[in-house]
Design a protein around this motif. Structure first.
Motif, PDB file in Angstrom:
ATOM      1  N   TYR A 169       0.964  -1.668   0.159  1.00  0.00           N
ATOM      2  CA  TYR A 169      -0.106   0.106  -0.013  1.00  0.00           C
ATOM      3  C   TYR A 169       0.987   1.096  -0.363  1.00  0.00           C
ATOM      4  O   TYR A 169       0.685   2.136  -0.861  1.00  0.00           O
ATOM      5  CB  TYR A 169      -0.936  -0.200   0.955  1.00  0.00           C
ATOM      6  N   GLN A 170       2.066   0.824   0.586  1.00  0.00           N
ATOM      7  CA  GLN A 170       2.984   2.117   0.829  1.00  0.00           C
ATOM      8  C   GLN A 170       3.228   2.129  -0.503  1.00  0.00           C
ATOM      9  O   GLN A 170       3.913   3.917  -1.202  1.00  0.00           O
ATOM     10  CB  GLN A 170       4.318   2.498   1.871  1.00  0.00           C
ATOM     11  N   ILE A 171       3.621   1.487  -1.471  1.00  0.00           N
ATOM     12  CA  ILE A 171       4.193   2.100  -3.187  1.00  0.00           C
ATOM     13  C   ILE A 171       3.173   2.812  -3.402  1.00  0.00           C
ATOM     14  O   ILE A 171       3.310   2.894  -4.441  1.00  0.00           O
ATOM     15  CB  ILE A 171       4.990   0.387  -3.259  1.00  0.00           C
ATOM     16  N   TYR A 172       1.981   0.958  -3.265  1.00  0.00           N
ATOM     17  CA  TYR A 172       0.502   1.955  -3.987  1.00  0.00           C
ATOM     18  C   TYR A 172       0.824   3.864  -4.118  1.00  0.00           C
ATOM     19  O   TYR A 172       0.111   4.232  -4.694  1.00  0.00           O
ATOM     20  CB  TYR A 172      -0.360   1.087  -3.886  1.00  0.00           C
ATOM     21  N   ALA A 206      10.197   3.534  -0.857  1.00  0.00           N
ATOM     22  CA  ALA A 206      11.256   3.467  -0.135  1.00  0.00           C
ATOM     23  C   ALA A 206      10.449   2.433   1.054  1.00  0.00           C
ATOM     24  O   ALA A 206      11.425   1.418   1.542  1.00  0.00           O
ATOM     25  CB  ALA A 206      12.248   4.032   0.319  1.00  0.00           C
ATOM     26  N   ARG A 207       9.552   3.359   1.573  1.00  0.00           N
ATOM     27  CA  ARG A 207       9.178   2.920   3.406  1.00  0.00           C
ATOM     28  C   ARG A 207       8.425   1.221   2.734  1.00  0.00           C
ATOM     29  O   ARG A 207       8.807   0.704   3.732  1.00  0.00           O
ATOM     30  CB  ARG A 207       8.103   3.482   3.371  1.00  0.00           C
ATOM     31  N   GLY A 208       7.570   0.983   1.413  1.00  0.00           N
ATOM     32  CA  GLY A 208       6.883  -0.181   1.439  1.00  0.00           C
ATOM     33  C   GLY A 208       7.872  -1.138   1.267  1.00  0.00           C
ATOM     34  O   GLY A 208       7.965  -2.440   1.816  1.00  0.00           O
ATOM     35  N   ILE A 209       8.858  -1.279   0.424  1.00  0.00           N
ATOM     36  CA  ILE A 209      10.627  -1.750   0.317  1.00  0.00           C
ATOM     37  C   ILE A 209      10.256  -2.647   1.576  1.00  0.00           C
ATOM     38  O   ILE A 209      10.600  -4.024   1.614  1.00  0.00           O
ATOM     39  CB  ILE A 209      11.166  -1.011  -0.669  1.00  0.00           C
ATOM     40  N   VAL A 210      10.981  -1.660   2.539  1.00  0.00           N
ATOM     41  CA  VAL A 210      11.599  -2.245   3.766  1.00  0.00           C
ATOM     42  C   VAL A 210      10.452  -3.281   4.695  1.00  0.00           C
ATOM     43  O   VAL A 210      10.897  -4.054   5.370  1.00  0.00           O
ATOM     44  CB  VAL A 210      11.777  -0.601   5.183  1.00  0.00           C
ATOM     45  N   ILE A 214      10.314  -6.967   5.611  1.00  0.00           N
ATOM     46  CA  ILE A 214       9.863  -7.271   7.344  1.00  0.00           C
ATOM     47  C   ILE A 214       8.854  -8.611   7.072  1.00  0.00           C
ATOM     48  O   ILE A 214       9.372  -9.264   7.932  1.00  0.00           O
ATOM     49  CB  ILE A 214       9.162  -6.316   7.855  1.00  0.00           C
ATOM     50  N   GLY A 215       7.379  -8.112   6.438  1.00  0.00           N
ATOM     51  CA  GLY A 215       6.436  -8.643   6.688  1.00  0.00           C
ATOM     52  C   GLY A 215       7.154 -10.596   5.254  1.00  0.00           C
ATOM     53  O   GLY A 215       6.775 -11.279   6.126  1.00  0.00           O
TER      54      GLY A 215
END
Length: 276
Positions: A169-172, A206-210, A214-215
């Motif tokens: 969702y962050q990437i989206y 970048a936040r979404g990738i991290v 983690i998931g």
């Protein structure tokens, strides 16, 4: 459904604005430092390691500087301010999301964000008091406790799935430019608006990738029933570093997180803060 915001006293609008801006600045400081330390770890600068470049590692880094205890107190208070603002957004519905399923979902997300940053503020405060350095990885502790419950592997798997979905969702959010609405509402100069939108786009991706990594680590922990395989952003950085072209991948993500920190600074400076 009863709207809890109807039963809570309305805080002062100026008080909310100050909390929000102070909190966004503190969040920006943390993410900028995470990005800088992760970039240093990627290219072996200053003896930094990927594992210690997460938010808790940033707190330790701040504490080691001149006047570090005072600086960390300020950061902790800023994160506490951010926490309170998120709860105000959730329970007072200052963003006017309403009581629909979509609106309730957004308000739950605000509250969850408040819980996460409240925990970070608490950890920073413990470090200031000198008793926060031996707690281990909080995510491994969470996985260990979940695995001890009935259907523990399934519970950890659900957490893994939720974390990965949040990452996508962050990437989206970044690629679809959904965050641009708040930026454009500020009616900034074109150059400033363009810079803020670009910083947000890169930062969210970048936040979404991290979060996705983690998931994935949580999923590995669930499948192996081994809490040691779980981890936070530091473990995600190590995962990137150990991949093919790891230094470049970690360096790119680190720069993205630095952009996210800059985006937080710009939000604090320019974004209108809704108070009622």
């Amino acid at each position: 459904m009863v709207d809890i915001s109807q039963h809570m006293p309305a805080p002062s609008p100026e008080w909310i604005r100050r909390l929000a801006k102070f909190g966004l600045i503190a969040k920006g400081v943390v993410y900028c430092l995470v990005g800088i330390l992760a970039f240093m770890a990627a290219f072996e600068l200053g003896g930094k390691s990927a594992q210690s470049s997460d938010k808790t590692g940033v707190f330790q880094f701040i504490l080691e500087q001149s006047y570090g205890r005072i600086l960390l107190i300020i950061v902790a208070l800023g994160l506490l301010s951010y926490t309170i603002w998120r709860f105000v957004q959730a329970f007072q519905d200052t963003e006017h999301n309403g009581g629909s399923a979509k609106g309730i979902g957004k308000r739950i997300r605000y509250a969850f964000s408040g819980v996460v940053y409240g925990a970070l503020a608490y950890y920073a405060a413990k470090l200031v008091m000198g008793n926060g350095g031996s707690n281990g990885d909080s995510r491994q502790t969470l996985v260990r406790e979940l695995l001890e419950q009935p259907f523990g592997q399934w519970l950890v798997g659900i957490v893994a799935l939720g974390t990965a979905i949040a990452g996508f969702y962050q990437i989206y959010l970044g690629l679809s430019d959904k965050y641009k609405k708040n930026v454009q509402n500020a009616r900034l100069k074109h150059e400033v608006e363009s810079m803020m939108i670009k910083a947000g786009k890169i930062g969210y991706v970048a936040r979404g990738i991290v979060w996705i990594i983690i998931g994935y680590l949580f999923l590995k922990a669930a499948l192996a029933s081994n809490p040691n395989k779980a981890g936070g952003s530091g473990s995600a950085f190590s995962f990137l570093e150990n991949s093919s072209y790891g230094s470049y991948l970690l360096g790119a993500v680190a720069l993205g997180l630095l952009c996210y920190g800059i985006f937080m600074f710009m939000r604090a400076l320019y974004q209108p803060i809704h108070t009622n």
